[in-house]
Design a protein around this motif. Structure first.
Motif, short mmCIF file in Angstrom:
data_model
loop_
_atom_site.label_atom_id
_atom_site.label_comp_id
_atom_site.label_asym_id
_atom_site.label_seq_id
_atom_site.Cartn_x
_atom_site.Cartn_y
_atom_site.Cartn_z
N TYR A 16 0.83 -1.20 0.00
CA TYR A 16 0.00 0.00 0.00
C TYR A 16 0.86 1.25 0.00
O TYR A 16 0.60 2.20 -0.73
CB TYR A 16 -0.93 0.02 1.22
CG TYR A 16 -2.12 -0.90 1.06
CD1 TYR A 16 -3.04 -0.70 0.05
CD2 TYR A 16 -2.30 -1.96 1.93
CE1 TYR A 16 -4.13 -1.55 -0.10
CE2 TYR A 16 -3.39 -2.81 1.79
CZ TYR A 16 -4.30 -2.59 0.77
OH TYR A 16 -5.38 -3.43 0.63
N LEU A 17 1.87 1.27 0.82
CA LEU A 17 2.70 2.46 0.94
C LEU A 17 3.48 2.73 -0.33
O LEU A 17 3.83 3.87 -0.63
CB LEU A 17 3.62 2.33 2.16
CG LEU A 17 2.85 2.32 3.48
CD1 LEU A 17 3.76 1.89 4.63
CD2 LEU A 17 2.25 3.69 3.78
N PHE A 73 7.93 23.05 2.92
CA PHE A 73 7.80 21.60 3.09
C PHE A 73 9.05 20.97 3.71
O PHE A 73 8.96 20.01 4.47
CB PHE A 73 7.47 20.93 1.76
CG PHE A 73 6.07 21.20 1.28
CD1 PHE A 73 4.98 20.86 2.06
CD2 PHE A 73 5.85 21.80 0.05
CE1 PHE A 73 3.68 21.11 1.63
CE2 PHE A 73 4.55 22.05 -0.40
CZ PHE A 73 3.47 21.71 0.40
N LYS A 74 10.21 21.50 3.39
CA LYS A 74 11.43 20.95 3.99
C LYS A 74 11.49 21.27 5.48
O LYS A 74 11.94 20.44 6.28
CB LYS A 74 12.66 21.49 3.26
CG LYS A 74 12.83 20.87 1.88
CD LYS A 74 14.07 21.38 1.16
CE LYS A 74 14.20 20.71 -0.21
NZ LYS A 74 15.39 21.21 -0.96
N LYS A 75 10.99 22.45 5.85
CA LYS A 75 10.96 22.79 7.28
C LYS A 75 9.91 21.93 8.00
O LYS A 75 10.13 21.49 9.13
CB LYS A 75 10.66 24.27 7.47
CG LYS A 75 10.87 24.74 8.89
CD LYS A 75 11.07 26.25 8.96
CE LYS A 75 11.47 26.67 10.37
NZ LYS A 75 11.78 28.12 10.45
N ALA A 76 8.79 21.67 7.32
CA ALA A 76 7.76 20.81 7.91
C ALA A 76 8.30 19.40 8.13
O ALA A 76 8.09 18.80 9.19
CB ALA A 76 6.53 20.77 7.00
N GLU A 77 8.99 18.87 7.15
CA GLU A 77 9.53 17.52 7.28
C GLU A 77 10.58 17.44 8.38
O GLU A 77 10.68 16.44 9.10
CB GLU A 77 10.13 17.04 5.96
CG GLU A 77 10.55 15.58 5.99
CD GLU A 77 10.76 15.00 4.60
OE1 GLU A 77 10.97 13.78 4.50
OE2 GLU A 77 10.69 15.77 3.61
N TYR A 87 7.80 7.81 9.36
CA TYR A 87 6.72 8.19 8.47
C TYR A 87 7.01 7.77 7.04
O TYR A 87 8.13 7.47 6.65
CB TYR A 87 6.50 9.71 8.52
CG TYR A 87 7.71 10.51 8.08
CD1 TYR A 87 7.91 10.83 6.73
CD2 TYR A 87 8.66 10.95 9.01
CE1 TYR A 87 9.02 11.55 6.33
CE2 TYR A 87 9.77 11.67 8.61
CZ TYR A 87 9.94 11.97 7.27
OH TYR A 87 11.05 12.69 6.87
N HIS A 88 5.92 7.76 6.25
CA HIS A 88 5.99 7.60 4.80
C HIS A 88 5.36 8.85 4.20
O HIS A 88 4.37 9.36 4.72
CB HIS A 88 5.25 6.35 4.34
CG HIS A 88 5.83 5.08 4.89
ND1 HIS A 88 6.82 4.38 4.26
CD2 HIS A 88 5.55 4.41 6.03
CE1 HIS A 88 7.14 3.32 4.98
NE2 HIS A 88 6.38 3.31 6.06
N LYS A 89 5.91 9.32 3.10
CA LYS A 89 5.49 10.62 2.55
C LYS A 89 4.74 10.46 1.24
O LYS A 89 5.09 9.64 0.40
CB LYS A 89 6.71 11.51 2.36
CG LYS A 89 6.39 12.92 1.85
CD LYS A 89 7.58 13.85 2.01
CE LYS A 89 8.76 13.39 1.17
NZ LYS A 89 9.87 14.36 1.19
N PHE A 103 2.34 13.20 5.61
CA PHE A 103 3.30 12.36 6.33
C PHE A 103 2.49 11.34 7.13
O PHE A 103 1.84 11.68 8.13
CB PHE A 103 4.17 13.22 7.24
CG PHE A 103 5.00 14.23 6.48
CD1 PHE A 103 6.20 13.87 5.90
CD2 PHE A 103 4.56 15.53 6.32
CE1 PHE A 103 6.97 14.78 5.19
CE2 PHE A 103 5.31 16.46 5.61
CZ PHE A 103 6.52 16.08 5.04
N ILE A 104 2.50 10.10 6.66
CA ILE A 104 1.74 9.02 7.28
C ILE A 104 2.63 8.36 8.32
O ILE A 104 3.69 7.82 8.00
CB ILE A 104 1.28 8.02 6.22
CG1 ILE A 104 0.34 8.72 5.23
CG2 ILE A 104 0.59 6.83 6.85
CD1 ILE A 104 0.58 8.36 3.81
N ILE A 105 2.22 8.43 9.57
CA ILE A 105 3.08 8.04 10.68
C ILE A 105 2.93 6.55 10.96
O ILE A 105 1.83 6.06 11.26
CB ILE A 105 2.77 8.90 11.92
CG1 ILE A 105 3.03 10.37 11.58
CG2 ILE A 105 3.63 8.46 13.11
CD1 ILE A 105 2.57 11.34 12.63
N GLU A 106 4.04 5.85 10.86
CA GLU A 106 4.06 4.39 11.04
C GLU A 106 4.65 4.05 12.41
O GLU A 106 5.87 4.09 12.59
CB GLU A 106 4.92 3.74 9.95
CG GLU A 106 4.16 3.44 8.67
CD GLU A 106 3.38 2.14 8.75
OE1 GLU A 106 3.35 1.55 9.85
OE2 GLU A 106 2.79 1.74 7.74
#
Length: 292
Positions: A16-17, A73-77, A87-89, A103-106
Motif C-alpha cells: 500500500y505504501l 515543506f522541507k521545514k515541515a519535514e 513516516y511515509h510521505k 506524512f503518514i506516521i508508522e
C-alpha cells in the motif's frame, strides 16, 4: 469498476505504501515584477507575478511575501525528523499551483477495522499554494491504508504563523512531539471510537442513505434531473462502491462503508480544492455519524 479500495485479499503494508503518490512539488518558482515581464506599468496592488514552472499562476502586490515549497515543506519535514517520528510521505502537485505533503506516521499508534484488515494511521498534512487557493497550513488527520485516501475529520490544526509580507517570510513552527502526543491522547482515540461505532451499523437501504446524505451535504445531486428521479451517474457509482466495499467483509454494508465510498468519490472524482475536500469530508463524517 476498479480502484484500490475495492481490491480483495490481504495486502502488505509495504504494498500500500508503495502506491503513495509522489509528485514533484519542488518546481521552479519566483516572484517577478510585471513591469519587467511586460515592459508596462501595472496598477497598484498588482505589481508582481508569481511564476511556477515557467507559468504565471498569480498576480500579487508589492507587500506580498512569496513562500517557496522548498522553504515550507522541507521545514515541515524537519519537524517530524526532530520529533523522531517514523513516516511515509505522499506529495501531490495540482497544476503547479497548489501542493500538499502528507506524512503518514508508522508506529504502534494505529487502529484497525474489518477484522483488523482496514488499518487507519495518524497523518500530518501540510499545504501550500502559489495561486492563493490554499492557506499555507498544517493539520492532523487519518490515512486509510486500504484505499490510500486521507480522512480529514480531525479538528487539530498545527499551530504556526506565516508572514506573507515583503522581506519577511519567516516560518515560526513548533516542535511536533507535544502536539502529536496531545492529538493521540484526545482526538485520535475519540474519532477512531466513532469509526468503530459506524462499522457496527448496517445499511439496510443504501439508496435512501445516499439520497439523504446528498440532500444534507449538497455534495452533488442524487437525481438525474428535475424530470428524472433515477439516481445520477455519480449516485450509481456511489451505490456500487458501497455494495462492493461492504461485501468484501460482511454480507451487508455498514455506515463505515458508506462514509468511505463518499470519501473516495470526494478525493478522486469530484473537482474540489484540497481545502474543499477537507471541509466536505468533515461535513460528510458528521452527517453520517449522526445516524449511529
Amino acid at each position: 469498476f476498479n480502484h484500490i479500495c475495492l481490491q480483495t485479499g490481504l495486502k502488505s503494508n509495504i504494498m500500500y505504501l508503495n502506491r503513495l503518490q509522489q509528485d514533484e512539488i519542488f518546481v521552479s518558482n519566483e516572484m517577478k515584477s510585471l513591469k519587467i515581464i511586460t515592459g508596462m506599468e501595472s496598477r497598484r496592488g498588482l505589481e508582481n507575478a508569481v511564476i511556477s514552472n515557467d507559468k504565471i499562476v498569480n498576480v500579487v502586490s508589492n507587500s506580498y511575501g512569496h513562500i517557496p515549497n522548498e522553504l515550507f515543506f522541507k521545514k515541515a519535514e524537519q519537524l517530524l525528523l526532530d520529533a523522531n517520528l517514523k513516516y511515509h510521505k505522499r506529495t501531490i502537485n495540482r497544476n503547479d499551483r497548489s501542493f500538499i505533503a502528507d506524512f503518514i506516521i508508522e508506529d504502534h499508534n494505529q487502529f484497525s477495522l474489518k477484522n483488523e484488515q482496514d488499518k487507519i494511521l495518524p497523518m500530518l498534512r501540510f499545504k501550500n499554494s502559489y495561486d492563493g487557493s490554499e492557506k499555507t497550513s498544517g493539520h492532523f488527520g487519518f490515512y486509510r491504508e486500504v484505499c490510500t485516501n486521507g480522512l480529514h475529520v480531525a479538528q487539530s490544526e498545527i499551530a504556526f504563523s506565516i508572514k506573507h509580507s515583503k522581506n519577511n517570510t519567516d516560518l515560526i513552527m513548533p516542535k511536533l512531539n507535544f502536539l502529536f502526543e496531545k492529538f493521540l491522547d484526545n482526538e485520535y482515540y475519540e474519532i477512531t471510537r466513532k469509526f468503530r461505532e459506524m462499522e457496527e451499523i448496517v445499511l439496510i437501504d443504501t439508496k435512501a442513505f445516499v439520497k439523504e446524505i446528498l440532500e444534507k451535504t449538497k455534495l452533488f445531486r442524487y437525481e438525474c434531473s428535475d424530470k428524472n428521479d433515477n439516481p445520477s451517474k455519480k449516485s450509481r457509482e456511489l451505490l456500487d462502491m458501497i455494495a462492493e466495499e461492504g461485501h468484501d467483509y460482511y454480507k451487508t454494508p455498514t455506515l463505515w462503508d458508506g462514509y468511505n465510498a463518499f470519501n473516495w468519490m470526494l478525493h478522486n472524482t469530484l473537482k474540489k480544492t484540497f481545502s474543499q475536500q477537507e471541509k466536505f469530508d468533515k461535513i460528510l463524517f458528521d452527517e453520517i455519524y449522526a445516524m449511529v
